[in-house]
Scaffold this motif. Structure first.
Motif, mmCIF file in Angstrom:
data_model
loop_
_atom_site.group_PDB
_atom_site.id
_atom_site.type_symbol
_atom_site.label_atom_id
_atom_site.label_comp_id
_atom_site.label_asym_id
_atom_site.label_seq_id
_atom_site.Cartn_x
_atom_site.Cartn_y
_atom_site.Cartn_z
ATOM 1 N N PRO A 176 -30.325 -18.980 8.524
ATOM 2 C CA PRO A 176 -29.356 -20.010 8.929
ATOM 3 C C PRO A 176 -29.928 -21.112 9.815
ATOM 4 N N THR A 177 -31.072 -20.890 10.488
ATOM 5 C CA THR A 177 -31.627 -21.928 11.367
ATOM 6 C C THR A 177 -33.113 -22.106 11.074
ATOM 7 N N PHE A 178 -33.657 -23.219 11.566
ATOM 8 C CA PHE A 178 -35.086 -23.468 11.322
ATOM 9 C C PHE A 178 -35.955 -22.479 12.082
ATOM 10 N N ALA A 179 -35.434 -21.872 13.129
ATOM 11 C CA ALA A 179 -36.208 -20.846 13.835
ATOM 12 C C ALA A 179 -36.491 -19.653 12.921
ATOM 13 N N ASP A 180 -35.621 -19.411 11.936
ATOM 14 C CA ASP A 180 -35.859 -18.326 10.983
ATOM 15 C C ASP A 180 -37.164 -18.540 10.231
ATOM 16 N N VAL A 181 -37.497 -19.792 9.953
ATOM 17 C CA VAL A 181 -38.755 -20.093 9.259
ATOM 18 C C VAL A 181 -39.942 -19.607 10.090
ATOM 19 N N GLY A 182 -39.889 -19.871 11.397
ATOM 20 C CA GLY A 182 -40.967 -19.426 12.266
ATOM 21 C C GLY A 182 -41.027 -17.915 12.389
ATOM 22 N N VAL A 183 -39.859 -17.265 12.511
ATOM 23 C CA VAL A 183 -39.834 -15.816 12.678
ATOM 24 C C VAL A 183 -40.270 -15.117 11.389
ATOM 25 N N ILE A 184 -39.946 -15.680 10.227
ATOM 26 C CA ILE A 184 -40.455 -15.117 8.982
ATOM 27 C C ILE A 184 -41.981 -15.165 8.976
ATOM 28 N N GLY A 185 -42.539 -16.299 9.405
ATOM 29 C CA GLY A 185 -43.994 -16.385 9.476
ATOM 30 C C GLY A 185 -44.579 -15.368 10.439
ATOM 31 N N TRP A 186 -43.963 -15.249 11.600
ATOM 32 C CA TRP A 186 -44.488 -14.335 12.629
ATOM 33 C C TRP A 186 -44.260 -12.872 12.257
ATOM 34 N N PHE A 187 -43.028 -12.495 11.966
ATOM 35 C CA PHE A 187 -42.693 -11.098 11.685
ATOM 36 C C PHE A 187 -43.053 -10.681 10.254
ATOM 37 N N VAL A 188 -42.494 -11.405 9.286
ATOM 38 C CA VAL A 188 -42.607 -10.968 7.894
ATOM 39 C C VAL A 188 -44.043 -11.084 7.395
ATOM 40 N N ASP A 189 -44.674 -12.225 7.666
ATOM 41 C CA ASP A 189 -46.064 -12.363 7.236
ATOM 42 C C ASP A 189 -46.986 -11.501 8.091
ATOM 43 N N GLY A 190 -46.617 -11.286 9.363
ATOM 44 C CA GLY A 190 -47.395 -10.357 10.189
ATOM 45 C C GLY A 190 -47.324 -8.941 9.642
ATOM 46 N N ALA A 191 -46.127 -8.516 9.234
ATOM 47 C CA ALA A 191 -45.981 -7.194 8.625
ATOM 48 C C ALA A 191 -46.737 -7.127 7.306
ATOM 49 N N ALA A 192 -46.700 -8.219 6.552
ATOM 50 C CA ALA A 192 -47.436 -8.258 5.287
ATOM 51 C C ALA A 192 -48.928 -8.079 5.522
ATOM 52 N N ILE A 193 -49.446 -8.694 6.578
ATOM 53 C CA ILE A 193 -50.871 -8.543 6.885
ATOM 54 C C ILE A 193 -51.209 -7.084 7.171
ATOM 55 N N CYS A 194 -50.369 -6.425 7.985
ATOM 56 C CA CYS A 194 -50.598 -5.000 8.270
ATOM 57 C C CYS A 194 -50.596 -4.175 6.988
ATOM 58 N N ASN A 195 -49.675 -4.504 6.104
ATOM 59 C CA ASN A 195 -49.536 -3.776 4.845
ATOM 60 C C ASN A 195 -50.670 -4.059 3.877
ATOM 61 N N GLN A 196 -51.099 -5.306 3.819
ATOM 62 C CA GLN A 196 -51.927 -5.755 2.705
ATOM 63 C C GLN A 196 -53.418 -5.785 2.980
ATOM 64 N N VAL A 197 -53.820 -5.919 4.233
ATOM 65 C CA VAL A 197 -55.261 -5.890 4.511
ATOM 66 C C VAL A 197 -55.901 -4.587 4.008
ATOM 67 N N PRO A 198 -55.266 -3.424 4.225
ATOM 68 C CA PRO A 198 -55.859 -2.199 3.658
ATOM 69 C C PRO A 198 -55.916 -2.204 2.137
ATOM 70 N N LEU A 199 -55.045 -3.000 1.482
ATOM 71 C CA LEU A 199 -55.072 -3.061 0.025
ATOM 72 C C LEU A 199 -56.323 -3.771 -0.495
ATOM 73 N N CYS A 200 -57.023 -4.498 0.361
ATOM 74 C CA CYS A 200 -58.308 -5.084 -0.045
ATOM 75 C C CYS A 200 -59.322 -3.992 -0.365
ATOM 76 N N ARG A 201 -59.036 -2.763 0.073
ATOM 77 C CA ARG A 201 -59.893 -1.611 -0.219
ATOM 78 C C ARG A 201 -59.220 -0.666 -1.211
ATOM 79 N N CYS A 202 -58.197 -1.160 -1.906
ATOM 80 C CA CYS A 202 -57.511 -0.363 -2.923
ATOM 81 C C CYS A 202 -58.518 0.106 -3.975
ATOM 82 N N SER A 203 -58.268 1.276 -4.539
ATOM 83 C CA SER A 203 -59.195 1.839 -5.521
ATOM 84 C C SER A 203 -59.179 1.096 -6.856
#
Length: 330
Positions: free
Chosen positions: A128-155
Motif C-alpha cells: 500500500p505504500t512506497f515504503a513497502d518497496v524498500g522493505v521488500i528489498g530489505w526483507f524479501v530479497d534478504g531472505a532470498a539471499i539466505c535461501n539461494q546462496v547455498p543453491l549455488c552449490r546445488c548438486s
C-alpha cells in the motif's frame, strides 16, 4: 531363462550401476548434469522446486511493479524498473533450467495459472505504500539471499549455475531496498512512520518464506540428502534473523517480535514463532492477493499469445532460410 528374463536382468544391473554412479557423484559433492542418469524422484523434486522458484520470480514482479508509475522520482522509477526487469530475467533462467530436466515451459505456466503449482507465499501480500518497496528489498530479497546462496552449490549443475547470477542481482536488490529505507528514515516523521508500518507488516511473512518448521517439512530431508538443499528451513530462518537484527538497529526501526533477543549461550537470536496456520492458509490460496496475482498472470499469458506465435513463426522462417542456404552451398 527366456530372452525376456535375460534382458530384464541386464536392465536391472544397468539400473543398479547407474544408481551407484549417481550416489557416488553426490557423495563426492560433484554435479549432476542433464545427460547424466538420475532417479525419477530427484528429477521430479528438482522440477517442482525450480518451477516454484521461477513462478515466484515472475509473480514477484507484480507487488513492486505496481509502483513503477507512482515512484516519487525519476531515479526511484529507474531503479524499480531495473529490479523488476531483473526478476523477469531470473524467471527465464529458471524456466530454462527446468527445461533441461525435460519439463515444458508452457506446461509449467499452465500449471501455475490453473493452481496446480505454487509460488512463494510472500508475494500474496499488498504493497500500500512506497515504503513497502524498500522493505521488500530489505526483507524479501534478504531472505532470498539466505535461501539461494547455498543453491549455488546445488548438486544439479544448470540450477547451481543459474543461481550465481541470480544471487548477485538479489544482493544488489537488497542493498537498494535498504538504501531507500535509510533515506526515508532520515526524512519526515510521516516517512519514518511509514517505514515502521511496513516493517511491522512484512516481518512475519518474511520469516515464513523459508517454509514450515523442519518437523513439518516432508521434502527437506530428501532434498538435503541429494544436496539440492544445503540447509534446513529452520537453519536458514535463523541465519536471516541474525543478519537482519543489526540492520534494523542501523535503520532505527523496531522488529515486531517481543521475544526477539540475543542468546549468549546459543550465539544466536531467539525469536517468536510465526503463525503457521496463516502460512498454510495463504499457500492454499486464501491470502490477501492470491486471486489477483494469479489472475493478472493468466491475463498476461493470454494477451501474450500472439507474441509467442509470432516468435515461433519467425524462428521457423529463419530455420528454413538456413536449411535452404546450406542446401545451395552443398
Amino acid at each position: 531363462m527366456t530372452s525376456t528374463g535375460t534382458e530384464a536382468s541386464a536392465a536391472d544391473r544397468d539400473e543398479t550401476r547407474f544408481e551407484e554412479q549417481f550416489d557416488a557423484t553426490i557423495a563426492k559433492d560433484q554435479r549432476i548434469e542433464p545427460r547424466d542418469w538420475m532417479p525419477d524422484g530427484y528429477r521430479k523434486t528438482l522440477i517442482r522446486q525450480i518451477a516454484q522458484h521461477a513462478h515466484s520470480e515472475i509473480i514477484g514482479m507484480q507487488p513492486e511493479g505496481d509502483w513503477i508509475t507512482r515512484a516519487p522520482s525519476l531515479r526511484r522509477k529507474a531503479i524499480l524498473f531495473a529490479k523488476v526487469q531483473d526478476e523477469a530475467g531470473h524467471g527465464l533462467y529458471l524456466y530454462s533450467a527446468a527445461e533441461t530436466l525435460g519439463a515444458d515451459r508452457a506446461e509449467l505456466t499452465e500449471a501455475l495459472i490453473e493452481g496446480r503449482q505454487k509460488y512463494s507465499s510472500i508475494f500474496n501480500y499488498p504493497t500500500p505504500t512506497f515504503a513497502d518497496v524498500g522493505v521488500i528489498g530489505w526483507f524479501v530479497d534478504g531472505a532470498a539471499i539466505c535461501n539461494q546462496v547455498p543453491l549455488c552449490r546445488c548438486s544439479y549443475g544448470p540450477y547451481a549455475r543459474a543461481m550465481v547470477r541470480v544471487c548477485k542481482e538479489e544482493s544488489f536488490h537488497q542493498r537498494q531496498g535498504f538504501e531507500l529505507l535509510l533515506t526515508m528514515m532520515r526524512g519526515t516523521d510521516a516517512q519514518r512512520a511509514m517505514v515502521q508500518d511496513a516493517v511491522d507488516r512484512w516481518w512475519w511473512p518474511s520469516l515464513m518464506m523459508f517454509g514450515p518448521p523442519d518437523d513439518d517439512s516432508p521434502n527437506s530431508a530428501r532434498s538435503m540428502a541429494w544436496k539440492i538443499k544445503r540447509h534446513s528451513n529452520d537453519e536458514l530462518r535463523q541465519r536471516f534473523v541474525d543478519m537482519t537484527v543489526p540492520q534494523a538497529a542501523k535503520l532505527g526501526v523496531t522488529l515486531p517480535d517481543p521475544e526477539l533477543r540475543w542468546n549468549e549461550e546459543r550465539g544466536h537470536h531467539d525469536f517468536g514463532t510465526p503463525d503457521w496456520s496463516e502460512l498454510q492458509r495463504v499457500i492454499r490460496g486464501d491470502g490477501p492477493r492470491n486471486t489477483e496475482r494469479v489472475s493478472r498472470r493468466r491475463t498476461a499469458h493470454e494477451e501474450g499469445a500472439w507474441v509467442r506465435e509470432a516468435a515461433t513463426a519467425h524462428a521457423a522462417k529463419q530455420a528454413a532460410r538456413t536449411r535452404k542456404t546450406e542446401g545451395a552451398a552443398a
